[in-house]
Design a protein around this motif. Structure first.
Motif, PDB file in Angstrom:
ATOM      1  N   LEU A  24       0.663  -1.469  -0.193  1.00  0.00           N
ATOM      2  CA  LEU A  24      -0.010   0.416  -0.080  1.00  0.00           C
ATOM      3  C   LEU A  24       0.439   1.227   0.416  1.00  0.00           C
ATOM      4  O   LEU A  24       0.861   2.179  -0.573  1.00  0.00           O
ATOM      5  CB  LEU A  24      -0.750   0.057   0.851  1.00  0.00           C
ATOM      6  N   GLN A  25       2.141   1.322   0.572  1.00  0.00           N
ATOM      7  CA  GLN A  25       3.217   2.236   0.745  1.00  0.00           C
ATOM      8  C   GLN A  25       3.070   2.472  -0.631  1.00  0.00           C
ATOM      9  O   GLN A  25       3.898   3.839  -1.301  1.00  0.00           O
ATOM     10  CB  GLN A  25       3.760   2.471   1.698  1.00  0.00           C
ATOM     11  N   ASP A  26       3.832   2.072  -1.300  1.00  0.00           N
ATOM     12  CA  ASP A  26       4.269   1.641  -2.852  1.00  0.00           C
ATOM     13  C   ASP A  26       3.323   2.163  -3.136  1.00  0.00           C
ATOM     14  O   ASP A  26       3.847   2.910  -4.660  1.00  0.00           O
ATOM     15  CB  ASP A  26       5.247   0.188  -3.790  1.00  0.00           C
ATOM     16  N   VAL A  27       2.043   1.657  -3.836  1.00  0.00           N
ATOM     17  CA  VAL A  27       0.474   2.207  -4.674  1.00  0.00           C
ATOM     18  C   VAL A  27       0.967   3.439  -4.625  1.00  0.00           C
ATOM     19  O   VAL A  27       0.944   4.622  -5.607  1.00  0.00           O
ATOM     20  CB  VAL A  27       0.005   1.149  -4.324  1.00  0.00           C
ATOM     21  N   VAL A  28       1.396   4.591  -3.258  1.00  0.00           N
ATOM     22  CA  VAL A  28       0.673   5.790  -3.380  1.00  0.00           C
ATOM     23  C   VAL A  28       1.412   6.207  -2.723  1.00  0.00           C
ATOM     24  O   VAL A  28       1.921   8.255  -2.694  1.00  0.00           O
ATOM     25  CB  VAL A  28      -0.053   5.987  -2.128  1.00  0.00           C
ATOM     26  N   LYS A  29       2.885   6.181  -3.429  1.00  0.00           N
ATOM     27  CA  LYS A  29       4.023   6.403  -3.089  1.00  0.00           C
ATOM     28  C   LYS A  29       4.884   7.770  -3.921  1.00  0.00           C
ATOM     29  O   LYS A  29       5.029   8.621  -3.423  1.00  0.00           O
ATOM     30  CB  LYS A  29       5.289   6.014  -3.024  1.00  0.00           C
ATOM     31  N   GLN A  30       4.455   7.536  -5.116  1.00  0.00           N
ATOM     32  CA  GLN A  30       4.825   8.593  -6.414  1.00  0.00           C
ATOM     33  C   GLN A  30       3.486   9.635  -6.675  1.00  0.00           C
ATOM     34  O   GLN A  30       1.912   8.690  -5.967  1.00  0.00           O
ATOM     35  CB  GLN A  30       4.674   8.192  -7.588  1.00  0.00           C
ATOM     36  N   VAL A  31       3.362  10.802  -6.725  1.00  0.00           N
ATOM     37  CA  VAL A  31       2.204  11.874  -7.132  1.00  0.00           C
ATOM     38  C   VAL A  31       1.802  11.606  -8.602  1.00  0.00           C
ATOM     39  O   VAL A  31       2.619  11.856  -9.521  1.00  0.00           O
ATOM     40  CB  VAL A  31       3.210  12.978  -7.162  1.00  0.00           C
ATOM     41  N   PRO A  32       0.541  11.287  -8.548  1.00  0.00           N
ATOM     42  CA  PRO A  32       0.480  10.828  -9.847  1.00  0.00           C
ATOM     43  C   PRO A  32       0.211  12.567 -10.952  1.00  0.00           C
ATOM     44  O   PRO A  32       0.089  13.852  -9.996  1.00  0.00           O
ATOM     45  CB  PRO A  32      -1.734  11.205  -9.518  1.00  0.00           C
ATOM     46  N   SER A  33       0.107  12.586 -12.172  1.00  0.00           N
ATOM     47  CA  SER A  33       0.603  13.192 -13.067  1.00  0.00           C
ATOM     48  C   SER A  33      -0.792  14.096 -13.262  1.00  0.00           C
ATOM     49  O   SER A  33      -1.918  13.811 -12.918  1.00  0.00           O
ATOM     50  CB  SER A  33       0.819  13.245 -14.162  1.00  0.00           C
ATOM     51  N   GLN A  34      -1.040  15.178 -14.070  1.00  0.00           N
ATOM     52  CA  GLN A  34      -1.771  16.028 -13.739  1.00  0.00           C
ATOM     53  C   GLN A  34      -3.509  15.708 -14.673  1.00  0.00           C
ATOM     54  O   GLN A  34      -4.223  15.664 -14.986  1.00  0.00           O
ATOM     55  CB  GLN A  34      -1.710  17.864 -14.694  1.00  0.00           C
ATOM     56  N   GLU A  35      -1.934  15.044 -15.672  1.00  0.00           N
ATOM     57  CA  GLU A  35      -2.862  14.183 -17.026  1.00  0.00           C
ATOM     58  C   GLU A  35      -3.760  12.854 -15.898  1.00  0.00           C
ATOM     59  O   GLU A  35      -5.194  12.511 -16.313  1.00  0.00           O
ATOM     60  CB  GLU A  35      -2.451  13.273 -18.421  1.00  0.00           C
ATOM     61  N   SER A  36      -3.584  12.130 -14.969  1.00  0.00           N
ATOM     62  CA  SER A  36      -4.020  11.190 -14.241  1.00  0.00           C
ATOM     63  C   SER A  36      -4.127  11.622 -12.892  1.00  0.00           C
ATOM     64  O   SER A  36      -3.863  10.965 -11.710  1.00  0.00           O
ATOM     65  CB  SER A  36      -3.112   9.724 -14.215  1.00  0.00           C
ATOM     66  N   ALA A  37      -5.026  13.142 -12.935  1.00  0.00           N
ATOM     67  CA  ALA A  37      -4.905  13.714 -11.653  1.00  0.00           C
ATOM     68  C   ALA A  37      -6.326  12.851 -10.806  1.00  0.00           C
ATOM     69  O   ALA A  37      -6.605  12.913  -9.534  1.00  0.00           O
ATOM     70  CB  ALA A  37      -5.867  14.976 -11.794  1.00  0.00           C
ATOM     71  N   ASN A  38      -7.309  11.994 -11.152  1.00  0.00           N
ATOM     72  CA  ASN A  38      -8.131  10.968 -10.409  1.00  0.00           C
ATOM     73  C   ASN A  38      -7.815   9.883 -10.064  1.00  0.00           C
ATOM     74  O   ASN A  38      -8.412   8.694  -9.208  1.00  0.00           O
ATOM     75  CB  ASN A  38      -9.224  11.012 -11.063  1.00  0.00           C
ATOM     76  N   GLN A  39      -5.839   9.438 -10.307  1.00  0.00           N
ATOM     77  CA  GLN A  39      -5.297   8.245  -9.651  1.00  0.00           C
ATOM     78  C   GLN A  39      -4.890   8.706  -8.487  1.00  0.00           C
ATOM     79  O   GLN A  39      -4.165   8.182  -7.627  1.00  0.00           O
ATOM     80  CB  GLN A  39      -4.323   8.350 -10.405  1.00  0.00           C
ATOM     81  N   PHE A  40      -5.440   9.927  -6.931  1.00  0.00           N
ATOM     82  CA  PHE A  40      -4.895   9.826  -6.177  1.00  0.00           C
ATOM     83  C   PHE A  40      -6.099   8.844  -5.273  1.00  0.00           C
ATOM     84  O   PHE A  40      -7.260   8.787  -5.376  1.00  0.00           O
ATOM     85  CB  PHE A  40      -5.298  11.124  -5.696  1.00  0.00           C
ATOM     86  N   TYR A  41      -4.864   7.735  -4.675  1.00  0.00           N
ATOM     87  CA  TYR A  41      -5.779   7.060  -3.891  1.00  0.00           C
ATOM     88  C   TYR A  41      -5.781   7.758  -2.515  1.00  0.00           C
ATOM     89  O   TYR A  41      -5.139   7.965  -1.379  1.00  0.00           O
ATOM     90  CB  TYR A  41      -5.512   5.758  -3.739  1.00  0.00           C
ATOM     91  N   TRP A  42      -6.788   6.944  -1.980  1.00  0.00           N
ATOM     92  CA  TRP A  42      -7.157   6.513  -0.325  1.00  0.00           C
ATOM     93  C   TRP A  42      -6.656   5.892   0.389  1.00  0.00           C
ATOM     94  O   TRP A  42      -7.029   4.784  -0.771  1.00  0.00           O
ATOM     95  CB  TRP A  42      -8.740   7.370   0.183  1.00  0.00           C
ATOM     96  N   ILE A  43      -6.077   5.593   1.500  1.00  0.00           N
ATOM     97  CA  ILE A  43      -6.375   4.416   2.186  1.00  0.00           C
ATOM     98  C   ILE A  43      -6.859   4.146   3.313  1.00  0.00           C
ATOM     99  O   ILE A  43      -7.089   4.878   3.889  1.00  0.00           O
ATOM    100  CB  ILE A  43      -4.834   4.377   2.936  1.00  0.00           C
ATOM    101  N   CYS A  44      -8.122   3.059   3.777  1.00  0.00           N
ATOM    102  CA  CYS A  44      -8.773   2.662   4.543  1.00  0.00           C
ATOM    103  C   CYS A  44      -7.627   1.609   4.967  1.00  0.00           C
ATOM    104  O   CYS A  44      -7.943   0.457   4.844  1.00  0.00           O
ATOM    105  CB  CYS A  44     -10.208   2.035   3.870  1.00  0.00           C
ATOM    106  N   THR A  45      -7.093   1.624   6.550  1.00  0.00           N
ATOM    107  CA  THR A  45      -6.952   0.863   7.662  1.00  0.00           C
ATOM    108  C   THR A  45      -7.302   0.823   8.723  1.00  0.00           C
ATOM    109  O   THR A  45      -7.316   2.551   9.319  1.00  0.00           O
ATOM    110  CB  THR A  45      -5.160   1.105   6.802  1.00  0.00           C
ATOM    111  N   GLN A  46      -7.107  -0.091   9.431  1.00  0.00           N
ATOM    112  CA  GLN A  46      -7.326   0.216  11.007  1.00  0.00           C
ATOM    113  C   GLN A  46      -5.692  -0.174  11.514  1.00  0.00           C
ATOM    114  O   GLN A  46      -5.797  -0.011  12.823  1.00  0.00           O
ATOM    115  CB  GLN A  46      -7.934  -0.895  11.486  1.00  0.00           C
TER     116      GLN A  46
END
Length: 255
Positions: A103-125
Motif C-alpha cells: 500500500l505504501q508503494d501504491v501511493v508513494k508517487q504523485v500522479p501527473s495532471q493527466e491522471s489527477a483522479n488516480q490519487f488513492y485514499w487508504i482505508c486501514t485500521q
C-alpha cells in the motif's frame, strides 16, 4: 458526536480538494484489517461515504492484500470473500511483500495532471501503517471510528507546511523569467531615482537654497601636462649642457 465527526471529515477533505484537486469518484484502497472490521460490523462503505460527502467512491484492494487474506481465509472467510469482489490494483509485486509495504508503494508517487483522479485514499485500521502514510502529503487516510463511523485523519502539520511552500513557489519566477525581469527592474529603479532627484531639486529651488557643488578630484589631463612639461625641461637642460660643453672645448682650443 456524529455531527462533529461529519464536520471534521468534510473539513479535512476540503484540504485535499483544494491542494491536490481530488474529485469524484474517489479511489478508496482497503487493506485486510479494514475489510475485516467492515464485514464484522455490517458496514455499507459506499452508502456511508455518499452520506458524508454527497459524492461517489470506488472501492479497491491490491493483489498483496488479497494474498494476505487468502492465507488467513480459514480465520476470516467473510473478509476474504468481500475482498475477492473488490477491483484489484495491479501493484506488480511478487510474493514476499507485505500488504502494508504494498500500500505504501501504491501511493508513494504523485500522479501527473493527466491522471489527477488516480490519487488513492487508504482505508486501514493498522496504527503503524496510519502513522507512516500520515507523513505523505497527498494521501488521505481513513479508518472506522469505534468500528462503526468512517473518519478521515486530519492532514499533518508537515503536510500543511509543504503544501503552502509549494503554493508559494508556484508563483515565483523561474530562471528565464528572472533574466527577463532584471533589466526591466534596473530601468524602473533608475527612473525612480531620477524622479526623486528632480523632486528634491524643485523643493530646493522653491526654498531659494543654493546647493554647493561637491569637491572634485584632480584633473587627470592637467596631471599629464605637468609630466609632459617636466620631460621638456629635462630635454632643454640636456641641450643647454651640450652647448655649454662645446663652447668650453672651443675656448680651450683657441687658448
Amino acid at each position: 458526536m456524529k455531527i462533529k465527526k461529519n464536520k471534521n471529515f468534510k473539513k479535512n477533505l476540503q484540504f485535499y480538494r483544494i491542494f491536490f484537486n481530488f474529485h469524484q469518484p474517489y479511489q478508496l484502497v482497503l487493506d485486510g484489517n479494514f475489510i475485516k472490521v467492515m464485514t464484522d460490523n455490517g458496514i455499507d462503505l459506499e452508502r456511508q461515504f455518499l452520506k458524508l460527502t454527497k459524492q461517489k467512491c470506488w472501492r479497491h484492494t491490491t493483489e498483496c492484500v488479497l494474498r494476505e487474506l487468502k492465507s488467513l481465509s480459514h480465520l476470516f472467510p467473510r473478509a476474504y470473500q468481500v475482498a475477492q469482489k473488490l477491483s484489484k490494483l495491479n501493484c506488480k509485486h511478487i510474493e514476499g511483500v507485505s500488504a502494508a509495504e504494498c500500500l505504501q508503494d501504491v501511493v508513494k508517487q504523485v500522479p501527473s495532471q493527466e491522471s489527477a483522479n488516480q490519487f488513492y485514499w487508504i482505508c486501514t485500521q493498522d496504527e503503524e501503517l496510519k502513522t507512516e502514510l500520515h507523513q505523505i502529503d497527498h494521501v488521505p487516510v481513513c479508518y472506522l471510528y469505534q468500528n462503526n463511523l468512517l473518519e478521515l485523519i486530519e492532514p499533518s502539520r508537515k503536510s500543511r507546511v509543504n503544501v503552502k511552500q509549494k503554493s508559494a513557489n508556484k508563483y515565483q519566477p523561474n530562471e528565464l523569467e528572472k533574466k527577463m525581469i532584471q533589466p526591466i527592474k534596473k530601468q524602473i529603479n533608475k527612473e525612480l531615482v531620477e524622479k526623486r532627484m528632480l523632486k528634491e531639486r524643485k523643493v530646493v529651488q522653491s526654498l531659494g537654497i543654493k546647493l554647493r557643488k561637491p569637491a572634485k578630484g584632480a584633473n587627470p589631463l592637467s596631471m599629464k601636462k605637468k609630466a609632459l612639461n617636466l620631460k621638456i625641461r629635462k630635454r632643454r637642460h640636456k641641450i643647454k649642457g651640450k652647448h655649454r660643453r662645446r663652447l668650453q672645448q672651443a675656448q680651450q682650443q683657441q687658448g
